[in-house]
Each structure stands twice: as structure tokens, then as C-alpha cells.
Design an enzyme around this catalytic site. Structure first.
Site, short mmCIF file in Angstrom:
data_model
loop_
_atom_site.label_atom_id
_atom_site.label_comp_id
_atom_site.label_asym_id
_atom_site.label_seq_id
_atom_site.Cartn_x
_atom_site.Cartn_y
_atom_site.Cartn_z
N LYS A 10 0.84 -1.20 0.00
CA LYS A 10 0.00 0.00 0.00
C LYS A 10 0.88 1.25 0.00
O LYS A 10 2.08 1.19 0.33
CB LYS A 10 -0.96 -0.06 1.20
CG LYS A 10 -1.89 -1.29 1.09
CD LYS A 10 -2.97 -1.32 2.14
CE LYS A 10 -3.85 -2.57 1.94
NZ LYS A 10 -4.96 -2.65 2.92
N TYR A 50 -11.87 -3.35 -4.33
CA TYR A 50 -12.45 -3.57 -3.01
C TYR A 50 -13.98 -3.57 -3.04
O TYR A 50 -14.61 -3.36 -2.00
CB TYR A 50 -11.94 -2.52 -2.03
CG TYR A 50 -10.52 -2.75 -1.54
CD1 TYR A 50 -10.19 -3.92 -0.86
CD2 TYR A 50 -9.52 -1.81 -1.74
CE1 TYR A 50 -8.90 -4.15 -0.39
CE2 TYR A 50 -8.22 -2.02 -1.26
CZ TYR A 50 -7.92 -3.19 -0.59
OH TYR A 50 -6.65 -3.42 -0.12
N PHE A 58 -15.94 1.12 6.73
CA PHE A 58 -14.58 1.60 6.48
C PHE A 58 -14.28 1.81 5.00
O PHE A 58 -13.18 2.25 4.64
CB PHE A 58 -13.55 0.64 7.09
CG PHE A 58 -13.65 -0.78 6.58
CD1 PHE A 58 -13.11 -1.16 5.37
CD2 PHE A 58 -14.30 -1.76 7.33
CE1 PHE A 58 -13.20 -2.46 4.90
CE2 PHE A 58 -14.40 -3.07 6.88
CZ PHE A 58 -13.84 -3.42 5.66
N ARG A 86 -0.65 -15.15 3.64
CA ARG A 86 -1.57 -14.55 4.63
C ARG A 86 -0.96 -14.66 6.03
O ARG A 86 -1.09 -13.75 6.84
CB ARG A 86 -2.93 -15.25 4.61
CG ARG A 86 -3.66 -15.14 3.29
CD ARG A 86 -4.40 -13.88 3.07
NE ARG A 86 -5.49 -13.68 4.00
CZ ARG A 86 -6.21 -12.56 4.03
NH1 ARG A 86 -5.95 -11.58 3.20
NH2 ARG A 86 -7.19 -12.43 4.89
N THR A 92 -5.53 -8.77 9.78
CA THR A 92 -5.91 -7.51 9.14
C THR A 92 -5.65 -6.32 10.05
O THR A 92 -5.14 -5.29 9.60
CB THR A 92 -7.42 -7.55 8.78
OG1 THR A 92 -7.64 -8.65 7.90
CG2 THR A 92 -7.87 -6.27 8.10
N ARG A 103 2.57 -7.13 9.24
CA ARG A 103 1.73 -6.13 9.92
C ARG A 103 2.07 -6.04 11.41
O ARG A 103 2.01 -4.96 12.00
CB ARG A 103 0.25 -6.44 9.72
CG ARG A 103 -0.23 -6.17 8.29
CD ARG A 103 -1.62 -6.73 8.10
NE ARG A 103 -2.21 -6.44 6.80
CZ ARG A 103 -3.15 -7.18 6.24
NH1 ARG A 103 -3.59 -8.27 6.86
NH2 ARG A 103 -3.66 -6.85 5.07
N ASN A 113 -3.05 -0.70 6.57
CA ASN A 113 -2.29 -1.81 7.17
C ASN A 113 -1.16 -2.32 6.26
O ASN A 113 -0.78 -3.47 6.31
CB ASN A 113 -3.25 -2.92 7.59
CG ASN A 113 -4.10 -3.40 6.44
OD1 ASN A 113 -3.92 -2.96 5.31
ND2 ASN A 113 -5.00 -4.31 6.70
N HIS A 116 -1.68 -5.79 1.15
CA HIS A 116 -2.86 -6.61 0.86
C HIS A 116 -2.39 -7.93 0.27
O HIS A 116 -1.41 -7.97 -0.45
CB HIS A 116 -3.77 -5.91 -0.17
CG HIS A 116 -4.85 -6.82 -0.68
ND1 HIS A 116 -6.04 -6.99 -0.01
CD2 HIS A 116 -4.88 -7.65 -1.75
CE1 HIS A 116 -6.77 -7.87 -0.67
NE2 HIS A 116 -6.09 -8.29 -1.73
N GLU A 127 -8.51 -10.62 -8.61
CA GLU A 127 -7.59 -9.51 -8.36
C GLU A 127 -6.48 -9.45 -9.41
O GLU A 127 -6.06 -8.36 -9.82
CB GLU A 127 -7.00 -9.63 -6.95
CG GLU A 127 -8.06 -9.43 -5.86
CD GLU A 127 -7.57 -9.75 -4.46
OE1 GLU A 127 -6.40 -10.14 -4.28
OE2 GLU A 127 -8.38 -9.60 -3.51
#
Ligand code: CMP
Length: 138
Positions: A10, A50, A58, A86, A92, A103, A113, A116, A127
Site C-alpha cells: 500500500k 475492493y 470503512f 496470509r 488484518t 503487519r 495496514n 494486501h 484480483e
């Protein structure tokens, strides 16, 4: 079984100079980088990416945080890539993410965060078409 997954770093990860640190973790784990690019996350693309969250409280903040900013999108390949990636990135909410995860070590904000990752094979298929339309599995 070897499989593909998609991640994107991000905008905050880029601004904070964490590209190398994050990519290194996936390389050291043993994942192969199949494709990688820095690209603009337009508002249209963010909203489509998204779309599944569009009714969540959010959603607006999430879209504002990443729209009009650069991201680094990466396709990784390796054993059980979706689950393993993951686990490497952590929960998350960075407050819940275990120490040692990306994270857990490098983020604190839940909306921002820093990374992704696809959460299923179906998510990956959807995606990857959005971020790497030219991709085809070999
Ligand atoms: P990501 O893994 O990219 O998938 C959806 C994103 O929505 C998530 O990371 C966060 O950036 C954001 N998100 C998910 N849950 C929340 C929440 N409860 N509050 C704020 N942002 C959230």
C-alpha cells in the site's frame, strides 16, 4: 501444491521506504517473484478492487487512503502460497497481528495496514485480472 497469489504494498509502505524490507521477507521464505510493478491505484481501480467491501463502514476511508497513490503489485508463486503469505503478513488489524509478521512488525493502523494479499484462489483470479490483465498461469 505450488500456486500463485497476489499482494500489493500500500502507498504508506512505499512512502515509508519499506519496499525492500517487505519483498525480502517473501524472497527469504522461498517464494518466486513472477511479476512485479509499481503502478497508480486510481479511484476507479480501488473501488473495483475492493467492491466486496462497498457496504462496510470503512469503505470510504479505505478508498481515500489508497486512491491516486502508487502501489507495488506483485505476483508470487510457491507451495500453498495463498495461506502461507496470509500468515506472513498477519491479521488484518495490526494490533492483533503477531510479532514477526509484516503487519505485526511494521504497521499499526487498521485501514492503512501497509499490505494486501489475496485471501482465496477465487480472490486471486479476480484480483490478478485487475492488476495484471496480461497474466496467464504457466
Ligand atoms: P486488506 O487486506 O487490503 O483488505 C480489505 C481492507 O479493508 C483491509 O486490508 C484494511 O485496509 C481495510 N479494513 C478491513 N477491516 C477494517 C476495519 N474494521 N476498519 C478499517 N479498515 C478495515
Amino acid at each position: 501444491m505450488s500456486e500463485y497469489t497476489l499482494i500489493f504494498l500500500k502507498p504508506s509502505a512505499i512512502k515509508r521506504g519499506l519496499i525492500g524490507e517487505i519483498i525480502t521477507r517473501f524472497e527469504r521464505k522461498g517464494f518466486e517473484i513472477i511479476d512485479l510493478k509499481m503502478m497508480l491505484m486510481t479511484r476507479e481501480l480501488a473501488e473495483e478492487f475492493y467492491a466486496i467491501h462497498k457496504d462496510k463502514p470503512f469503505f470510504k476511508d479505505l478508498i481515500t487512503t489508497i486512491s491516486g497513490e502508487k502501489i507495488v503489485a506483485i505476483i508470487l508463486k510457491g507451495r500453498e502460497a495463498i495461506d502461507v503469505v496470509r500468515r506472513l503478513i498477519g491479521a488484518t488489524d495490526p494490533v492483533e497481528a503477531s510479532a514477526g509478521t509484516i503487519r505485526g512488525d511494521l504497521a499499526l493502523d487498521i485501514t492503512d495496514n501497509i499490505i494486501h494479499a489475496s485471501d482465496s484462489k477465487e480472490s486471486f483470479e479476480r484480483e490478478v485480472k485487475l492488476l495484471f490483465p496480461e497474466f496467464s498461469a504457466t
